[in-house]
Design an enzyme around this catalytic site. Structure first.
Site, PDB file in Angstrom:
ATOM      1  N   TYR A 141      -1.564 -28.682  25.057  1.00 54.52           N
ATOM      2  CA  TYR A 141      -0.535 -29.687  24.469  1.00 54.52           C
ATOM      3  C   TYR A 141      -0.499 -31.433  25.218  1.00 54.52           C
ATOM      4  O   TYR A 141      -0.888 -31.553  26.291  1.00 54.52           O
ATOM      5  CB  TYR A 141       0.390 -28.635  24.599  1.00 54.52           C
ATOM      6  CG  TYR A 141       0.675 -27.280  23.733  1.00 54.52           C
ATOM      7  CD1 TYR A 141       0.440 -27.175  22.712  1.00 54.52           C
ATOM      8  CD2 TYR A 141       0.719 -26.540  25.021  1.00 54.52           C
ATOM      9  CE1 TYR A 141       0.313 -26.250  21.413  1.00 54.52           C
ATOM     10  CE2 TYR A 141       0.848 -25.421  23.740  1.00 54.52           C
ATOM     11  CZ  TYR A 141       0.636 -25.170  22.708  1.00 54.52           C
ATOM     12  OH  TYR A 141       0.641 -23.763  21.805  1.00 54.52           O
ATOM     13  N   ARG A 201       2.703 -31.451  27.778  1.00 57.23           N
ATOM     14  CA  ARG A 201       3.111 -29.967  29.312  1.00 57.23           C
ATOM     15  C   ARG A 201       2.284 -29.570  29.475  1.00 57.23           C
ATOM     16  O   ARG A 201       1.004 -29.236  28.898  1.00 57.23           O
ATOM     17  CB  ARG A 201       3.910 -28.965  28.009  1.00 57.23           C
ATOM     18  CG  ARG A 201       3.080 -28.329  27.245  1.00 57.23           C
ATOM     19  CD  ARG A 201       5.141 -27.906  26.254  1.00 57.23           C
ATOM     20  NE  ARG A 201       4.416 -26.961  25.060  1.00 57.23           N
ATOM     21  CZ  ARG A 201       3.930 -27.470  23.341  1.00 57.23           C
ATOM     22  NH1 ARG A 201       3.795 -29.295  23.550  1.00 57.23           N
ATOM     23  NH2 ARG A 201       3.874 -27.337  22.626  1.00 57.23           N
ATOM     24  N   CYS A 208       1.409 -10.344  41.220  1.00 55.48           N
ATOM     25  CA  CYS A 208       1.597  -9.840  39.893  1.00 55.48           C
ATOM     26  C   CYS A 208       2.793  -8.375  40.674  1.00 55.48           C
ATOM     27  O   CYS A 208       1.956  -7.718  41.915  1.00 55.48           O
ATOM     28  CB  CYS A 208       1.739  -9.132  38.720  1.00 55.48           C
ATOM     29  SG  CYS A 208       0.803 -10.719  37.380  1.00 55.48           S
ATOM     30  N   CYS A 212      -0.075  -5.537  34.100  1.00 56.41           N
ATOM     31  CA  CYS A 212       0.357  -5.096  32.466  1.00 56.41           C
ATOM     32  C   CYS A 212      -1.302  -4.616  32.288  1.00 56.41           C
ATOM     33  O   CYS A 212      -1.543  -5.324  32.328  1.00 56.41           O
ATOM     34  CB  CYS A 212       0.835  -6.020  31.522  1.00 56.41           C
ATOM     35  SG  CYS A 212       2.441  -6.536  32.513  1.00 56.41           S
ATOM     36  N   CYS A 255      -3.110  -7.367  29.870  1.00 63.22           N
ATOM     37  CA  CYS A 255      -3.116  -8.485  30.399  1.00 63.22           C
ATOM     38  C   CYS A 255      -3.864  -9.138  29.539  1.00 63.22           C
ATOM     39  O   CYS A 255      -4.967  -9.199  30.042  1.00 63.22           O
ATOM     40  CB  CYS A 255      -3.282  -8.493  32.086  1.00 63.22           C
ATOM     41  SG  CYS A 255      -3.107  -9.591  32.685  1.00 63.22           S
ATOM     42  N   ARG A 265      -4.586 -12.613  31.027  1.00 65.10           N
ATOM     43  CA  ARG A 265      -5.669 -13.355  32.462  1.00 65.10           C
ATOM     44  C   ARG A 265      -6.011 -11.941  33.562  1.00 65.10           C
ATOM     45  O   ARG A 265      -6.081 -12.302  34.448  1.00 65.10           O
ATOM     46  CB  ARG A 265      -4.553 -14.249  32.802  1.00 65.10           C
ATOM     47  CG  ARG A 265      -4.297 -15.132  32.741  1.00 65.10           C
ATOM     48  CD  ARG A 265      -3.999 -16.693  33.235  1.00 65.10           C
ATOM     49  NE  ARG A 265      -2.623 -17.030  32.007  1.00 65.10           N
ATOM     50  CZ  ARG A 265      -1.830 -16.844  31.551  1.00 65.10           C
ATOM     51  NH1 ARG A 265      -0.727 -16.586  32.665  1.00 65.10           N
ATOM     52  NH2 ARG A 265      -1.606 -17.694  30.804  1.00 65.10           N
ATOM     53  N   ASP A 268      -3.588 -10.635  22.345  1.00 62.83           N
ATOM     54  CA  ASP A 268      -4.926 -11.608  22.979  1.00 62.83           C
ATOM     55  C   ASP A 268      -5.886 -10.068  22.286  1.00 62.83           C
ATOM     56  O   ASP A 268      -6.351  -9.183  22.767  1.00 62.83           O
ATOM     57  CB  ASP A 268      -4.928 -12.518  23.819  1.00 62.83           C
ATOM     58  CG  ASP A 268      -3.577 -13.276  24.025  1.00 62.83           C
ATOM     59  OD1 ASP A 268      -3.651 -13.614  22.850  1.00 62.83           O
ATOM     60  OD2 ASP A 268      -2.909 -13.582  25.075  1.00 62.83           O
ATOM     61  N   LYS A 315      -0.622 -21.543  20.813  1.00 62.87           N
ATOM     62  CA  LYS A 315       0.287 -20.706  19.766  1.00 62.87           C
ATOM     63  C   LYS A 315       0.731 -21.418  18.360  1.00 62.87           C
ATOM     64  O   LYS A 315       1.036 -22.326  18.584  1.00 62.87           O
ATOM     65  CB  LYS A 315       1.148 -20.300  20.849  1.00 62.87           C
ATOM     66  CG  LYS A 315       1.501 -20.109  21.968  1.00 62.87           C
ATOM     67  CD  LYS A 315       2.760 -19.856  22.980  1.00 62.87           C
ATOM     68  CE  LYS A 315       2.528 -19.495  24.227  1.00 62.87           C
ATOM     69  NZ  LYS A 315       1.649 -20.451  24.321  1.00 62.87           N
TER      70      LYS A 315
HETATM   71  C1  LIG Z   1       2.236 -21.338  25.742  1.00 64.57           C
HETATM   72  C2  LIG Z   1       1.541 -22.734  26.749  1.00 64.57           C
HETATM   73  C3  LIG Z   1       2.451 -23.643  26.767  1.00 64.57           C
HETATM   74  C4  LIG Z   1       3.841 -23.125  26.525  1.00 64.57           C
HETATM   75  O1  LIG Z   1       3.710 -23.248  25.073  1.00 64.57           O
HETATM   76  P1  LIG Z   1       5.341 -23.188  24.659  1.00 64.57           P
HETATM   77  O2  LIG Z   1       5.176 -23.224  23.442  1.00 64.57           O
HETATM   78  O3  LIG Z   1       5.830 -25.218  24.600  1.00 64.57           O
HETATM   79  O4  LIG Z   1       6.030 -22.534  25.167  1.00 64.57           O
HETATM   80  C5  LIG Z   1       1.642 -24.803  27.549  1.00 64.57           C
HETATM   81  N1  LIG Z   1       0.334 -24.380  27.106  1.00 64.57           N
HETATM   82  C6  LIG Z   1      -0.172 -23.138  27.916  1.00 64.57           C
HETATM   83  C7  LIG Z   1      -1.348 -23.741  27.360  1.00 64.57           C
HETATM   84  C8  LIG Z   1       0.153 -22.277  26.818  1.00 64.57           C
HETATM   85  O5  LIG Z   1      -0.622 -21.047  27.254  1.00 64.57           O
END
Ligand SMILES: *Cc1c(COP(=O)(O)O)cnc(C)c1O
Length: 451
Positions: free
Chosen positions: A117, A120, A129, A133, A136, A138, A297, A341
Protein backbone atom coordinates in the site's frame (compact mmCIF):
# COMPACT_ATOMS: atom_id res chain seq x y z
CA UNK A 1 -23.49 -4.82 35.05
CA UNK A 2 -22.22 -8.28 35.86
CA UNK A 3 -18.52 -8.67 35.41
CA UNK A 4 -17.69 -11.30 32.85
CA UNK A 5 -16.57 -14.65 34.20
CA UNK A 6 -14.36 -16.31 31.65
CA UNK A 7 -13.16 -19.86 32.16
CA UNK A 8 -9.64 -20.81 33.10
CA UNK A 9 -8.59 -24.41 32.63
CA UNK A 10 -5.64 -26.74 32.78
CA UNK A 11 -5.55 -30.21 31.33
CA UNK A 12 -5.42 -32.87 34.10
CA UNK A 13 -1.83 -33.79 33.17
CA UNK A 14 -0.70 -30.31 34.30
CA UNK A 15 -2.55 -30.34 37.64
CA UNK A 16 0.66 -30.75 39.64
CA UNK A 17 2.66 -28.08 37.82
CA UNK A 18 3.31 -25.31 40.36
CA UNK A 19 1.60 -22.01 39.53
CA UNK A 20 4.93 -20.16 39.24
CA UNK A 21 5.89 -22.49 36.42
CA UNK A 22 2.50 -22.57 34.71
CA UNK A 23 2.38 -18.78 34.74
CA UNK A 24 5.92 -18.42 33.40
CA UNK A 25 5.93 -17.96 29.63
CA UNK A 26 9.38 -19.52 29.37
CA UNK A 27 8.00 -22.71 30.92
CA UNK A 28 5.08 -22.61 28.47
CA UNK A 29 7.44 -22.23 25.50
CA UNK A 30 9.79 -24.99 26.57
CA UNK A 31 6.94 -27.41 27.30
CA UNK A 32 5.15 -27.07 23.97
CA UNK A 33 3.59 -30.21 22.53
CA UNK A 34 4.45 -31.42 19.06
CA UNK A 35 4.53 -35.22 18.85
CA UNK A 36 1.99 -38.02 18.94
CA UNK A 37 3.34 -39.04 22.35
CA UNK A 38 2.95 -35.47 23.71
CA UNK A 39 -0.65 -35.20 22.58
CA UNK A 40 -1.61 -38.61 23.86
CA UNK A 41 -1.00 -37.38 27.42
CA UNK A 42 -3.93 -35.00 26.85
CA UNK A 43 -6.36 -36.56 24.39
CA UNK A 44 -6.92 -39.53 22.15
CA UNK A 45 -5.67 -38.75 18.67
CA UNK A 46 -7.74 -39.76 15.63
CA UNK A 47 -6.16 -41.92 12.94
CA UNK A 48 -6.08 -38.92 10.63
CA UNK A 49 -4.25 -36.80 13.23
CA UNK A 50 -1.74 -39.59 13.86
CA UNK A 51 -1.04 -39.99 10.16
CA UNK A 52 -0.59 -36.24 9.77
CA UNK A 53 1.78 -36.03 12.74
CA UNK A 54 3.96 -38.77 11.31
CA UNK A 55 4.07 -37.38 7.77
CA UNK A 56 7.10 -35.62 6.36
CA UNK A 57 6.95 -32.02 5.10
CA UNK A 58 4.29 -31.19 7.66
CA UNK A 59 4.00 -27.51 8.56
CA UNK A 60 5.49 -27.10 12.02
CA UNK A 61 3.44 -28.26 15.00
CA UNK A 62 3.93 -26.70 18.43
CA UNK A 63 1.26 -25.87 20.97
CA UNK A 64 1.62 -24.33 24.41
CA UNK A 65 0.29 -26.37 27.37
CA UNK A 66 -1.99 -23.40 28.13
CA UNK A 67 -3.66 -23.50 24.70
CA UNK A 68 -3.88 -27.28 24.53
CA UNK A 69 -5.71 -27.21 27.86
CA UNK A 70 -8.61 -25.32 26.25
CA UNK A 71 -9.41 -28.33 24.04
CA UNK A 72 -12.29 -30.61 25.00
CA UNK A 73 -10.47 -33.97 24.79
CA UNK A 74 -13.74 -35.80 24.04
CA UNK A 75 -14.44 -33.82 20.89
CA UNK A 76 -12.39 -34.50 17.74
CA UNK A 77 -14.09 -31.46 16.14
CA UNK A 78 -13.21 -29.10 18.98
CA UNK A 79 -12.68 -25.64 17.43
CA UNK A 80 -9.36 -25.11 19.21
CA UNK A 81 -8.10 -28.60 18.40
CA UNK A 82 -8.88 -28.08 14.71
CA UNK A 83 -6.89 -24.81 14.62
CA UNK A 84 -3.65 -26.32 15.92
CA UNK A 85 -3.57 -30.13 15.62
CA UNK A 86 -3.03 -31.29 12.02
CA UNK A 87 -5.14 -33.85 10.20
CA UNK A 88 -4.20 -35.57 6.98
CA UNK A 89 -6.57 -33.26 5.09
CA UNK A 90 -3.73 -30.75 5.30
CA UNK A 91 -1.65 -32.81 2.94
CA UNK A 92 -4.27 -32.76 0.17
CA UNK A 93 -3.59 -30.29 -2.67
CA UNK A 94 -6.51 -28.35 -4.15
CA UNK A 95 -7.32 -26.13 -7.14
CA UNK A 96 -6.06 -22.61 -6.68
CA UNK A 97 -3.47 -23.50 -4.03
CA UNK A 98 -0.27 -21.44 -4.05
CA UNK A 99 2.89 -21.20 -2.02
CA UNK A 100 2.66 -17.42 -1.55
CA UNK A 101 -0.93 -16.65 -2.53
CA UNK A 102 -0.70 -12.96 -1.59
CA UNK A 103 2.52 -12.55 -3.63
CA UNK A 104 4.13 -11.01 -0.55
CA UNK A 105 7.66 -11.94 -1.50
CA UNK A 106 7.13 -10.29 -4.88
CA UNK A 107 6.05 -7.07 -3.17
CA UNK A 108 9.11 -7.03 -0.92
CA UNK A 109 11.77 -4.45 -1.80
CA UNK A 110 14.00 -6.06 0.86
CA UNK A 111 13.56 -9.45 2.59
CA UNK A 112 10.69 -9.42 5.06
CA UNK A 113 9.32 -5.99 4.20
CA UNK A 114 6.09 -6.04 2.19
CA UNK A 115 5.33 -2.63 0.71
CA UNK A 116 1.97 -3.08 -0.99
CA UNK A 117 0.00 0.00 0.00
CA UNK A 118 1.17 3.58 -0.57
CA UNK A 119 1.60 4.73 3.04
CA UNK A 120 2.22 1.61 5.11
CA UNK A 121 4.31 -1.52 5.20
CA UNK A 122 4.18 -4.97 6.66
CA UNK A 123 7.43 -5.82 8.40
CA UNK A 124 8.12 -9.47 9.12
CA UNK A 125 10.54 -9.61 12.01
CA UNK A 126 10.63 -13.30 12.93
CA UNK A 127 9.39 -16.63 11.58
CA UNK A 128 8.69 -18.03 15.05
CA UNK A 129 5.35 -18.19 16.89
CA UNK A 130 4.21 -19.36 20.32
CA UNK A 131 2.04 -22.01 18.61
CA UNK A 132 1.31 -22.66 14.94
CA UNK A 133 -2.07 -22.24 13.22
CA UNK A 134 -2.74 -24.98 10.67
CA UNK A 135 -4.12 -22.47 8.12
CA UNK A 136 -1.11 -20.13 8.38
CA UNK A 137 -0.99 -17.74 5.43
CA UNK A 138 2.79 -17.55 5.71
CA UNK A 139 3.51 -21.27 6.05
CA UNK A 140 6.17 -20.87 3.37
CA UNK A 141 8.49 -19.25 5.92
CA UNK A 142 6.82 -19.41 9.33
CA UNK A 143 7.98 -22.10 11.75
CA UNK A 144 11.30 -22.55 10.01
CA UNK A 145 14.04 -21.17 12.29
CA UNK A 146 16.49 -21.20 9.37
CA UNK A 147 14.20 -18.88 7.39
CA UNK A 148 14.18 -16.20 10.08
CA UNK A 149 15.60 -12.74 9.53
CA UNK A 150 19.22 -11.86 10.11
CA UNK A 151 20.59 -8.70 11.72
CA UNK A 152 21.72 -7.67 8.26
CA UNK A 153 18.16 -8.04 6.92
CA UNK A 154 16.76 -6.01 9.84
CA UNK A 155 19.24 -3.29 8.88
CA UNK A 156 18.07 -3.44 5.26
CA UNK A 157 14.45 -3.15 6.40
CA UNK A 158 15.24 -0.12 8.55
CA UNK A 159 17.34 1.45 5.79
CA UNK A 160 14.42 1.06 3.35
CA UNK A 161 12.05 2.73 5.83
CA UNK A 162 14.49 5.57 6.39
CA UNK A 163 14.72 6.32 2.69
CA UNK A 164 10.97 5.93 2.03
CA UNK A 165 9.19 8.95 3.54
CA UNK A 166 5.79 7.95 2.20
CA UNK A 167 5.65 5.18 4.83
CA UNK A 168 3.81 6.52 7.90
CA UNK A 169 2.56 3.23 9.37
CA UNK A 170 4.62 0.11 10.09
CA UNK A 171 2.88 -3.15 10.89
CA UNK A 172 5.12 -5.62 12.70
CA UNK A 173 4.26 -9.23 12.09
CA UNK A 174 5.99 -12.51 11.29
CA UNK A 175 5.87 -14.97 12.83
CA UNK A 176 4.91 -13.34 16.05
CA UNK A 177 6.76 -10.16 17.10
CA UNK A 178 6.04 -10.87 20.77
CA UNK A 179 8.12 -14.07 20.79
CA UNK A 180 11.16 -12.06 19.75
CA UNK A 181 13.64 -11.56 22.60
CA UNK A 182 12.33 -8.45 24.44
CA UNK A 183 15.69 -6.65 24.01
CA UNK A 184 15.58 -7.20 20.24
CA UNK A 185 11.98 -6.03 20.00
CA UNK A 186 12.76 -2.94 22.03
CA UNK A 187 15.80 -2.12 19.92
CA UNK A 188 13.63 -2.35 16.83
CA UNK A 189 10.89 -0.14 18.32
CA UNK A 190 13.54 2.43 19.28
CA UNK A 191 14.87 2.48 15.73
CA UNK A 192 11.38 2.89 14.28
CA UNK A 193 10.58 5.66 16.74
CA UNK A 194 13.68 7.53 15.57
CA UNK A 195 12.42 7.73 11.97
CA UNK A 196 10.61 11.08 11.74
CA UNK A 197 8.03 10.19 9.08
CA UNK A 198 6.79 7.05 10.87
CA UNK A 199 3.63 8.13 12.66
CA UNK A 200 2.32 4.85 14.07
CA UNK A 201 3.52 1.32 14.73
CA UNK A 202 1.25 -1.68 15.01
CA UNK A 203 1.90 -5.23 16.13
CA UNK A 204 0.01 -8.30 14.99
CA UNK A 205 0.36 -11.01 17.65
CA UNK A 206 -1.31 -14.19 18.77
CA UNK A 207 0.84 -14.40 21.89
CA UNK A 208 -1.96 -13.07 24.16
CA UNK A 209 -4.10 -15.97 22.89
CA UNK A 210 -1.51 -18.77 22.90
CA UNK A 211 0.47 -17.64 25.92
CA UNK A 212 -1.26 -14.84 27.86
CA UNK A 213 1.30 -15.10 30.67
CA UNK A 214 3.79 -13.45 28.29
CA UNK A 215 1.87 -10.17 28.70
CA UNK A 216 3.62 -9.17 31.89
CA UNK A 217 3.59 -5.74 33.51
CA UNK A 218 7.22 -5.49 32.54
CA UNK A 219 6.47 -6.08 28.85
CA UNK A 220 3.62 -3.54 28.98
CA UNK A 221 5.84 -0.88 30.56
CA UNK A 222 8.33 -1.43 27.75
CA UNK A 223 5.66 -1.26 25.00
CA UNK A 224 4.01 1.88 26.36
CA UNK A 225 7.19 3.87 25.73
CA UNK A 226 6.61 3.50 22.01
CA UNK A 227 3.21 5.15 21.58
CA UNK A 228 1.27 5.54 19.37
CA UNK A 229 1.39 1.75 19.37
CA UNK A 230 -1.59 -0.38 18.28
CA UNK A 231 -1.98 -4.13 18.64
CA UNK A 232 -4.15 -6.68 16.87
CA UNK A 233 -4.68 -10.12 18.35
CA UNK A 234 -6.07 -13.19 16.55
CA UNK A 235 -9.05 -14.96 18.14
CA UNK A 236 -11.33 -17.18 16.04
CA UNK A 237 -13.72 -18.76 18.51
CA UNK A 238 -15.31 -17.73 21.83
CA UNK A 239 -13.66 -20.73 23.55
CA UNK A 240 -10.33 -18.89 23.24
CA UNK A 241 -11.58 -16.09 25.47
CA UNK A 242 -10.44 -17.08 28.94
CA UNK A 243 -9.76 -15.34 32.23
CA UNK A 244 -6.06 -15.31 31.29
CA UNK A 245 -6.66 -13.69 27.88
CA UNK A 246 -8.97 -11.14 29.52
CA UNK A 247 -6.22 -10.24 31.97
CA UNK A 248 -3.58 -9.96 29.25
CA UNK A 249 -5.84 -7.65 27.24
CA UNK A 250 -6.63 -5.58 30.32
CA UNK A 251 -2.91 -5.04 30.88
CA UNK A 252 -2.32 -4.02 27.28
CA UNK A 253 -5.36 -1.74 27.19
CA UNK A 254 -4.37 -0.19 30.53
CA UNK A 255 -0.98 0.53 28.98
CA UNK A 256 -2.89 2.65 26.46
CA UNK A 257 -2.59 0.23 23.56
CA UNK A 258 -5.76 0.12 21.45
CA UNK A 259 -6.63 -3.52 20.76
CA UNK A 260 -8.18 -5.06 17.67
CA UNK A 261 -8.89 -8.59 16.54
CA UNK A 262 -8.38 -10.35 13.24
CA UNK A 263 -10.21 -13.64 12.68
CA UNK A 264 -10.05 -16.08 9.84
CA UNK A 265 -13.29 -17.61 8.63
CA UNK A 266 -12.70 -21.36 9.02
CA UNK A 267 -14.95 -24.25 8.00
CA UNK A 268 -15.98 -26.36 10.98
CA UNK A 269 -14.56 -23.83 13.43
CA UNK A 270 -16.35 -20.49 13.21
CA UNK A 271 -18.45 -20.58 10.03
CA UNK A 272 -21.61 -19.79 11.97
CA UNK A 273 -23.40 -16.51 12.60
CA UNK A 274 -24.12 -17.44 16.22
CA UNK A 275 -20.53 -18.37 17.04
CA UNK A 276 -19.35 -15.13 15.41
CA UNK A 277 -21.89 -13.01 17.29
CA UNK A 278 -20.79 -14.52 20.61
CA UNK A 279 -17.15 -14.05 19.59
CA UNK A 280 -17.43 -10.34 18.78
CA UNK A 281 -19.56 -9.65 21.85
CA UNK A 282 -17.05 -11.37 24.14
CA UNK A 283 -14.19 -9.52 22.44
CA UNK A 284 -15.65 -6.09 23.18
CA UNK A 285 -16.13 -7.14 26.82
CA UNK A 286 -12.37 -7.62 27.03
CA UNK A 287 -11.84 -4.26 25.26
CA UNK A 288 -10.83 -5.73 21.92
CA UNK A 289 -12.47 -4.28 18.84
CA UNK A 290 -13.14 -6.73 15.99
CA UNK A 291 -11.18 -5.42 12.98
CA UNK A 292 -11.06 -7.91 10.12
CA UNK A 293 -12.69 -11.24 9.33
CA UNK A 294 -10.58 -12.87 6.61
CA UNK A 295 -11.61 -15.22 3.89
CA UNK A 296 -9.14 -18.13 4.20
CA UNK A 297 -6.13 -17.70 1.89
CA UNK A 298 -5.26 -20.09 -0.97
CA UNK A 299 -2.25 -21.57 0.80
CA UNK A 300 -1.00 -25.12 1.17
CA UNK A 301 -2.66 -27.05 3.96
CA UNK A 302 -5.67 -24.74 4.18
CA UNK A 303 -7.98 -26.30 1.59
CA UNK A 304 -10.28 -28.02 4.08
CA UNK A 305 -10.67 -24.82 6.11
CA UNK A 306 -12.11 -22.84 3.23
CA UNK A 307 -15.74 -21.76 3.06
CA UNK A 308 -17.57 -20.11 0.17
CA UNK A 309 -17.16 -16.32 0.29
CA UNK A 310 -20.94 -16.09 0.71
CA UNK A 311 -20.56 -17.55 4.24
CA UNK A 312 -18.70 -14.39 5.24
CA UNK A 313 -21.40 -12.20 3.70
CA UNK A 314 -24.02 -14.17 5.63
CA UNK A 315 -22.09 -13.61 8.86
CA UNK A 316 -21.87 -9.86 8.31
CA UNK A 317 -25.61 -9.87 7.52
CA UNK A 318 -26.16 -11.48 10.91
CA UNK A 319 -23.98 -8.97 12.75
CA UNK A 320 -24.58 -5.52 11.23
CA UNK A 321 -27.58 -3.97 12.97
CA UNK A 322 -28.04 -7.05 15.14
CA UNK A 323 -25.23 -6.14 17.52
CA UNK A 324 -22.97 -3.25 18.56
CA UNK A 325 -21.77 -1.42 15.47
CA UNK A 326 -18.14 -1.34 16.53
CA UNK A 327 -18.22 -5.08 17.18
CA UNK A 328 -18.77 -5.77 13.47
CA UNK A 329 -15.52 -6.59 11.66
CA UNK A 330 -14.89 -5.86 7.99
CA UNK A 331 -15.03 -9.09 6.00
CA UNK A 332 -12.15 -9.12 3.50
CA UNK A 333 -10.73 -11.30 0.78
CA UNK A 334 -6.98 -10.81 0.68
CA UNK A 335 -6.47 -10.70 -3.08
CA UNK A 336 -4.59 -13.64 -4.59
CA UNK A 337 -1.69 -12.27 -6.58
CA UNK A 338 -1.15 -9.40 -4.19
CA UNK A 339 -4.00 -6.89 -4.56
CA UNK A 340 -4.39 -6.36 -0.83
CA UNK A 341 -7.52 -6.72 1.27
CA UNK A 342 -10.80 -6.31 -0.55
CA UNK A 343 -13.91 -5.75 1.57
CA UNK A 344 -16.99 -7.77 0.71
CA UNK A 345 -20.38 -7.20 2.31
CA UNK A 346 -24.13 -7.52 1.83
CA UNK A 347 -25.83 -4.89 -0.36
CA UNK A 348 -27.85 -2.26 1.44
CA UNK A 349 -28.39 0.07 -1.54
CA UNK A 350 -31.38 -1.28 -3.46
CA UNK A 351 -31.95 1.32 -6.15
CA UNK A 352 -31.48 4.98 -7.05
CA UNK A 353 -32.72 7.81 -9.25
CA UNK A 354 -31.16 11.23 -9.89
CA UNK A 355 -32.50 12.57 -6.59
CA UNK A 356 -33.30 9.59 -4.39
CA UNK A 357 -31.82 6.34 -3.20
CA UNK A 358 -33.63 3.28 -1.91
CA UNK A 359 -32.04 1.49 1.03
CA UNK A 360 -32.86 -1.54 3.10
CA UNK A 361 -31.82 -2.09 6.71
CA UNK A 362 -30.86 -5.27 8.56
CA UNK A 363 -34.55 -5.99 9.34
CA UNK A 364 -35.62 -5.72 5.73
CA UNK A 365 -37.20 -2.30 6.32
CA UNK A 366 -37.03 -0.42 3.01
CA UNK A 367 -36.64 3.32 3.05
CA UNK A 368 -35.70 6.21 0.79
CA UNK A 369 -33.20 9.00 1.22
CA UNK A 370 -33.97 12.20 -0.65
CA UNK A 371 -30.74 13.63 -2.01
CA UNK A 372 -30.00 17.37 -2.08
CA UNK A 373 -31.40 19.24 -5.08
CA UNK A 374 -28.56 21.71 -4.88
CA UNK A 375 -25.11 20.58 -3.91
CA UNK A 376 -22.23 23.02 -3.98
CA UNK A 377 -19.31 20.82 -4.80
CA UNK A 378 -16.27 20.88 -2.55
CA UNK A 379 -13.84 23.44 -3.94
CA UNK A 380 -10.52 21.68 -4.12
CA UNK A 381 -8.78 24.82 -5.37
CA UNK A 382 -9.49 26.52 -2.06
CA UNK A 383 -8.90 23.50 0.15
CA UNK A 384 -5.44 23.32 1.60
CA UNK A 385 -5.75 19.58 2.24
CA UNK A 386 -6.48 19.03 -1.46
CA UNK A 387 -3.49 21.15 -2.44
CA UNK A 388 -1.10 19.33 -0.16
CA UNK A 389 -2.23 15.73 -0.29
CA UNK A 390 -2.17 14.20 -3.74
CA UNK A 391 -2.72 10.48 -3.97
CA UNK A 392 0.40 8.69 -5.02
CA UNK A 393 0.69 8.60 -8.82
CA UNK A 394 0.31 5.12 -10.16
CA UNK A 395 -1.29 3.70 -7.00
CA UNK A 396 -4.24 6.05 -6.72
CA UNK A 397 -6.59 3.46 -8.22
CA UNK A 398 -10.28 4.20 -8.57
CA UNK A 399 -9.94 7.13 -6.16
CA UNK A 400 -7.41 8.53 -8.64
CA UNK A 401 -9.98 8.29 -11.44
CA UNK A 402 -12.44 10.28 -9.34
CA UNK A 403 -9.74 12.74 -8.35
CA UNK A 404 -8.87 13.43 -11.99
CA UNK A 405 -5.39 12.00 -11.70
CA UNK A 406 -6.13 9.93 -14.79
CA UNK A 407 -9.09 9.12 -17.00
CA UNK A 408 -8.86 5.36 -17.30
CA UNK A 409 -7.07 2.28 -16.06
CA UNK A 410 -6.08 -0.11 -18.83
CA UNK A 411 -5.41 -3.83 -18.62
CA UNK A 412 -1.85 -4.87 -19.40
CA UNK A 413 -1.21 -4.93 -23.17
CA UNK A 414 -4.38 -2.91 -23.95
CA UNK A 415 -2.75 -0.37 -26.31
CA UNK A 416 -0.75 -3.00 -28.13
CA UNK A 417 -3.82 -5.16 -28.67
CA UNK A 418 -5.89 -2.30 -30.06
CA UNK A 419 -3.28 -1.31 -32.63
CA UNK A 420 -4.38 -4.60 -34.26
CA UNK A 421 -1.15 -4.86 -36.15
CA UNK A 422 -1.90 -1.64 -38.07
CA UNK A 423 0.67 1.05 -38.75
CA UNK A 424 0.59 4.70 -37.77
CA UNK A 425 -1.72 6.20 -40.35
CA UNK A 426 -3.35 9.46 -41.35
CA UNK A 427 -5.97 9.39 -38.60
CA UNK A 428 -3.72 7.93 -35.94
CA UNK A 429 -0.88 10.43 -35.96
CA UNK A 430 -2.10 13.03 -33.50
CA UNK A 431 -1.55 11.50 -30.05
CA UNK A 432 -3.34 14.31 -28.20
CA UNK A 433 -6.57 13.21 -29.82
CA UNK A 434 -7.34 10.99 -26.85
CA UNK A 435 -6.85 13.63 -24.22
CA UNK A 436 -9.61 15.92 -22.92
CA UNK A 437 -9.83 19.27 -24.70
CA UNK A 438 -9.82 21.19 -21.46
CA UNK A 439 -13.50 22.05 -21.39
CA UNK A 440 -15.68 21.18 -18.44
CA UNK A 441 -15.73 21.12 -14.67
CA UNK A 442 -12.29 19.56 -14.40
CA UNK A 443 -10.81 22.74 -15.88
CA UNK A 444 -13.09 25.42 -14.44
CA UNK A 445 -12.75 27.03 -11.06
CA UNK A 446 -16.21 26.26 -9.72
CA UNK A 447 -15.61 28.73 -6.91
CA UNK A 448 -15.83 31.52 -9.50
CA UNK A 449 -19.17 30.28 -10.84
CA UNK A 450 -20.68 30.21 -7.34
CA UNK A 451 -19.97 33.92 -6.94
C1 LIG B 1 -2.89 -6.19 5.91
C2 LIG B 1 -1.73 -5.50 5.38
C3 LIG B 1 -1.45 -4.17 5.73
C4 LIG B 1 -2.34 -3.37 6.66
O1 LIG B 1 -3.59 -3.18 6.07
P1 LIG B 1 -4.69 -2.32 6.83
O2 LIG B 1 -5.91 -2.46 5.98
O3 LIG B 1 -4.16 -0.91 6.87
O4 LIG B 1 -4.85 -2.88 8.20
C5 LIG B 1 -0.36 -3.57 5.18
N1 LIG B 1 0.45 -4.24 4.33
C6 LIG B 1 0.20 -5.50 3.96
C7 LIG B 1 1.11 -6.16 3.00
C8 LIG B 1 -0.88 -6.18 4.48
O5 LIG B 1 -1.12 -7.45 4.12
Amino acid sequence: MTLPVFPSQRAPVYKDVPDEKWNDWRWQLSHRLNSTADFETILELTESEKRALSSKNLFRVDITPYFVSLIDPQDPHDPIRRQVIPTEKEIIPYTGMMEDSLAEDQHSPVPGLVHRYPDRVLMLITTQCASYCRYCTRGRIVGDPSATFSQEEFDMQIAYLERTPQVRDVLLSGGDPLVLAPKLLERLLTRLQAIPHIEIVRIGSRVPVFMPMRITDELCSMLRKYHPLWLNIHVNHPNEITAELAQACARLADAGIPLGNQSVLLAGINDCVHIQRKLVQDLVRIRVRPYYLYQCDLVEGAGHFRTPVSKGIEIIEGLRGHTTGFAVPTFVVDAPGGGGKIPVMPNYLISSSDHKIVLRNYEGFITTYEEPLEYHAHDSKKCKFCQKKKLERGQAGVAGLLDGERMFIKPEGFDQLHIRGGEKHRLRQKTKKWEPLGIGPGEIDTGEIDK
